[in-house]
Write a protein that holds these residues in place. Structure first.
Motif, mmCIF file in Angstrom:
data_model
loop_
_atom_site.group_PDB
_atom_site.id
_atom_site.type_symbol
_atom_site.label_atom_id
_atom_site.label_comp_id
_atom_site.label_asym_id
_atom_site.label_seq_id
_atom_site.Cartn_x
_atom_site.Cartn_y
_atom_site.Cartn_z
ATOM 1 N N PHE A 135 0.843 -1.173 0.013
ATOM 2 C CA PHE A 135 0.076 0.098 -0.066
ATOM 3 C C PHE A 135 0.718 1.364 -0.133
ATOM 4 C CE2 PHE A 135 -2.782 -3.374 1.167
ATOM 5 C CZ PHE A 135 -4.160 -2.910 1.144
ATOM 6 N N ASP A 136 0.460 2.296 -0.610
ATOM 7 C CA ASP A 136 1.030 3.540 -0.706
ATOM 8 C C ASP A 136 0.933 4.666 0.192
ATOM 9 O OD1 ASP A 136 -1.129 4.931 -1.673
ATOM 10 O OD2 ASP A 136 0.083 5.254 -3.722
ATOM 11 N N GLY A 137 -0.356 4.514 0.765
ATOM 12 C CA GLY A 137 -0.697 5.098 2.074
ATOM 13 C C GLY A 137 -2.103 6.151 1.674
ATOM 14 N N THR A 138 -2.332 6.000 0.491
ATOM 15 C CA THR A 138 -3.493 6.866 0.128
ATOM 16 C C THR A 138 -4.767 6.020 -0.438
ATOM 17 O OG1 THR A 138 -2.605 6.819 -2.280
ATOM 18 C CG2 THR A 138 -2.029 8.584 -0.753
ATOM 19 N N TYR A 139 -6.043 6.703 -0.393
ATOM 20 C CA TYR A 139 -7.237 5.916 -0.883
ATOM 21 C C TYR A 139 -8.215 6.889 -1.431
ATOM 22 C CZ TYR A 139 -7.579 7.505 4.059
ATOM 23 O OH TYR A 139 -7.509 8.013 5.251
ATOM 24 N N GLN A 140 -9.077 6.303 -2.070
ATOM 25 C CA GLN A 140 -9.980 7.496 -2.926
ATOM 26 C C GLN A 140 -11.436 6.700 -2.562
ATOM 27 O OE1 GLN A 140 -8.537 6.905 -6.799
ATOM 28 N NE2 GLN A 140 -6.877 8.414 -6.536
ATOM 29 N N LEU A 141 -12.556 7.540 -2.432
ATOM 30 C CA LEU A 141 -13.938 7.113 -2.294
ATOM 31 C C LEU A 141 -14.589 7.493 -3.711
ATOM 32 C CD1 LEU A 141 -15.998 5.848 -0.615
ATOM 33 C CD2 LEU A 141 -16.762 8.102 0.064
ATOM 34 N N TRP A 142 -14.900 6.435 -4.463
ATOM 35 C CA TRP A 142 -15.546 6.743 -5.559
ATOM 36 C C TRP A 142 -17.099 6.376 -5.541
ATOM 37 C CZ3 TRP A 142 -12.402 3.408 -9.831
ATOM 38 C CH2 TRP A 142 -11.191 3.812 -9.859
ATOM 39 N N GLU A 143 -17.776 7.457 -6.516
ATOM 40 C CA GLU A 143 -19.116 7.271 -6.627
ATOM 41 C C GLU A 143 -19.417 6.931 -8.056
ATOM 42 O OE1 GLU A 143 -21.395 11.199 -6.772
ATOM 43 O OE2 GLU A 143 -22.300 10.529 -5.178
ATOM 44 N N ALA A 144 -20.508 5.903 -8.309
ATOM 45 C CA ALA A 144 -20.919 5.833 -9.750
ATOM 46 C C ALA A 144 -22.479 5.927 -9.685
ATOM 47 C CB ALA A 144 -20.625 4.187 -9.820
ATOM 48 N N CYS A 145 -22.884 6.775 -10.534
ATOM 49 C CA CYS A 145 -24.602 7.111 -10.506
ATOM 50 C C CYS A 145 -25.026 6.768 -11.834
ATOM 51 C CB CYS A 145 -24.686 8.323 -10.226
ATOM 52 S SG CYS A 145 -24.263 9.011 -8.670
ATOM 53 N N VAL A 146 -26.259 6.284 -12.067
ATOM 54 C CA VAL A 146 -26.969 6.104 -13.349
ATOM 55 C C VAL A 146 -28.542 6.484 -12.995
ATOM 56 C CG1 VAL A 146 -25.752 3.923 -13.845
ATOM 57 C CG2 VAL A 146 -27.641 3.679 -12.564
ATOM 58 N N GLY A 147 -29.129 6.899 -14.112
ATOM 59 C CA GLY A 147 -30.441 7.394 -14.092
ATOM 60 C C GLY A 147 -30.601 8.844 -14.098
ATOM 61 N N PRO A 148 -31.674 9.299 -14.184
ATOM 62 C CA PRO A 148 -31.947 11.006 -13.890
ATOM 63 C C PRO A 148 -31.383 11.562 -12.749
ATOM 64 C CG PRO A 148 -33.918 9.793 -13.247
ATOM 65 C CD PRO A 148 -32.927 8.751 -13.795
ATOM 66 N N ALA A 149 -30.578 12.931 -12.968
ATOM 67 C CA ALA A 149 -30.222 13.490 -11.977
ATOM 68 C C ALA A 149 -30.876 13.870 -10.791
ATOM 69 C CB ALA A 149 -29.326 14.746 -12.487
ATOM 70 N N SER A 150 -32.203 14.096 -11.278
ATOM 71 C CA SER A 150 -33.238 14.821 -10.298
ATOM 72 C C SER A 150 -33.513 13.421 -9.391
ATOM 73 C CB SER A 150 -34.582 14.796 -10.968
ATOM 74 O OG SER A 150 -35.311 13.733 -11.726
ATOM 75 N N ALA A 151 -33.171 11.976 -9.453
ATOM 76 C CA ALA A 151 -33.431 10.877 -8.579
ATOM 77 C C ALA A 151 -32.629 11.053 -7.266
ATOM 78 C CB ALA A 151 -33.367 9.729 -9.039
ATOM 79 N N PRO A 152 -32.878 10.941 -6.024
ATOM 80 C CA PRO A 152 -32.014 11.032 -4.762
ATOM 81 C C PRO A 152 -30.847 10.102 -5.092
ATOM 82 C CG PRO A 152 -34.427 10.444 -4.429
ATOM 83 C CD PRO A 152 -34.479 10.216 -5.855
ATOM 84 N N PRO A 153 -29.619 10.657 -4.584
ATOM 85 C CA PRO A 153 -28.462 9.777 -4.806
ATOM 86 C C PRO A 153 -28.718 8.476 -4.302
ATOM 87 C CG PRO A 153 -28.005 12.167 -4.192
ATOM 88 C CD PRO A 153 -29.333 11.591 -4.103
ATOM 89 N N GLU A 154 -29.364 8.273 -3.284
ATOM 90 C CA GLU A 154 -29.402 6.962 -2.564
ATOM 91 C C GLU A 154 -29.959 5.776 -3.544
ATOM 92 O OE1 GLU A 154 -32.410 9.591 -0.480
ATOM 93 O OE2 GLU A 154 -30.405 9.785 -1.153
ATOM 94 N N ASN A 155 -30.696 6.399 -4.242
ATOM 95 C CA ASN A 155 -31.522 5.273 -5.234
ATOM 96 C C ASN A 155 -30.960 5.146 -6.404
ATOM 97 O OD1 ASN A 155 -33.390 5.450 -3.213
ATOM 98 N ND2 ASN A 155 -34.950 6.984 -4.237
ATOM 99 N N ARG A 156 -29.598 5.802 -6.870
ATOM 100 C CA ARG A 156 -29.147 5.584 -8.136
ATOM 101 C C ARG A 156 -27.369 5.465 -8.226
ATOM 102 N NH1 ARG A 156 -27.509 10.251 -10.895
ATOM 103 N NH2 ARG A 156 -27.435 12.135 -9.731
ATOM 104 N N CYS A 157 -27.041 5.837 -6.746
ATOM 105 C CA CYS A 157 -25.427 5.845 -6.808
ATOM 106 C C CYS A 157 -25.019 4.866 -6.061
ATOM 107 C CB CYS A 157 -25.070 7.122 -6.270
ATOM 108 S SG CYS A 157 -25.537 8.666 -7.180
#
Length: 223
Positions: A135-157
Motif C-alpha cells: 500500500f502507498d498510504g492513500t485511498y479514494q472514495l468513488w461514486e458511480a451514478c446512473v439514471g436521472p439526476a433528479s433522483a435521490p443519490p441513495e436510489n441511483r448511486c
C-alpha cells in the motif's frame, strides 16, 4: 454511468458519460462525512481484544491484529463477527448470522505487516493474504451514478473505496490442500489485485478507513 468523487456533486447537475480523474480524498473528509450518517448495521463484536490492550506495547502485532482482521475480511461482505485471540500473532474470526464464516487469521513470521487467513471448506481451503507493504498510504472514495439526476443519490448511486496499492496487495484463492509454506503461498494467476471494497453504502467504509489509518502508523505507506 458517471464516476466521480462525492465532493464533486452539484444539486441538479446532469449525469455525464465520462470517467473523471479522482483526486485523493483525505481520511478526515471521509471520516467526518460518513459519521454524520453513521448507522452501522454490521456491529463488530471483539472478544478478549482491544486496540489499547494493557500489557501490549504500541507497534506489537497484537495491537494491529483486529484492524488487519477487519481489512482481510472486508472484501467478503458486511456481517457481524467476534474475534478470539488464539496466540500473540493470530486470531479466530467467527461471523454471526446465516453464513457462519470462520477464519483463522495470522501474521506471517518475520513479516509483521503481512497477514493470511484460512478457511476450511468441504472441497479445499480458502486462503487470502493481505500485504500492507504493498500500500502507498492513500485511498479514494468513488461514486458511480446512473439514471436521472433528479433522483435521490441513495436510489441511483453506489460507492466504492479504493486503496492505492500494488497488484499483490490482496490475494485470494482456494487450494485442495494446504501443503505449502504460508510465507510463500503459490497463488495462481489472477488471484492477486490491488485492495478495494465495493457494493455497499458509503457509511460502511468509515471503519475500514479508521482501521487502515491505525495500521498505517505501524506499517507505513509504500514501505
Amino acid at each position: 454511468m458517471c464516476l466521480g468523487a462525492i465532493v464533486e456533486r452539484r444539486p441538479g447537475s446532469p449525469d455525464v458519460t465520462a470517467v473523471r480523474s479522482l483526486s485523493r480524498i483525505s481520511s478526515q473528509y471521509v471520516i467526518a462525512t460518513s459519521r454524520i450518517i453513521f448507522a452501522l448495521a454490521a456491529t463488530i463484536f471483539v472478544a478478549s481484544l482491544s486496540h489499547a490492550q494493557s500489557g501490549q506495547p504500541k507497534g506489537s502485532t497484537g495491537t494491529i491484529l483486529p484492524d488487519a482482521a477487519l481489512l482481510i475480511r472486508g472484501p467478503f461482505g458486511e456481517y457481524s463477527y467476534k474475534l478470539t485471540r488464539t496466540a500473540d500473532d493470530s486470531v479466530t474470526l467467527e461471523e454471526f448470522g446465516g453464513r457462519h464464516m470462520r477464519l483463522e487469521i495470522r501474521q506471517i513470521p518475520d513479516k509483521r505487516c503481512v497477514f493470511v487467513s484460512t478457511r476450511e471448506e468441504k472441497d479445499g481451503v480458502d486462503v487470502a493474504q493481505l500485504d500492507l507493504t504493498k500500500f502507498d498510504g492513500t485511498y479514494q472514495l468513488w461514486e458511480a451514478c446512473v439514471g436521472p439526476a433528479s433522483a435521490p443519490p441513495e436510489n441511483r448511486c453506489t460507492y466504492s473505496l479504493h486503496f492505492s496499492s500494488q497488484k499483490h496487495a490482496f490475494c485470494s484463492s482456494r487450494f485442495q490442500k494446504m501443503d505449502f509454506d504460508l510465507s510463500k503461498i503459490p497463488f495462481p494467476d489472477g488471484a492477486c489485485h490491488s485492495y478495494a471494497l465495493s457494493a455497499r453504502e458509503k457509511q460502511f467504509y468509515t471503519k475500514y478507513v479508521d482501521a487502515y489509518e491505525r495500521i498505517k502508523e505501524q506499517c507505513g505507506g509504500g514501505q
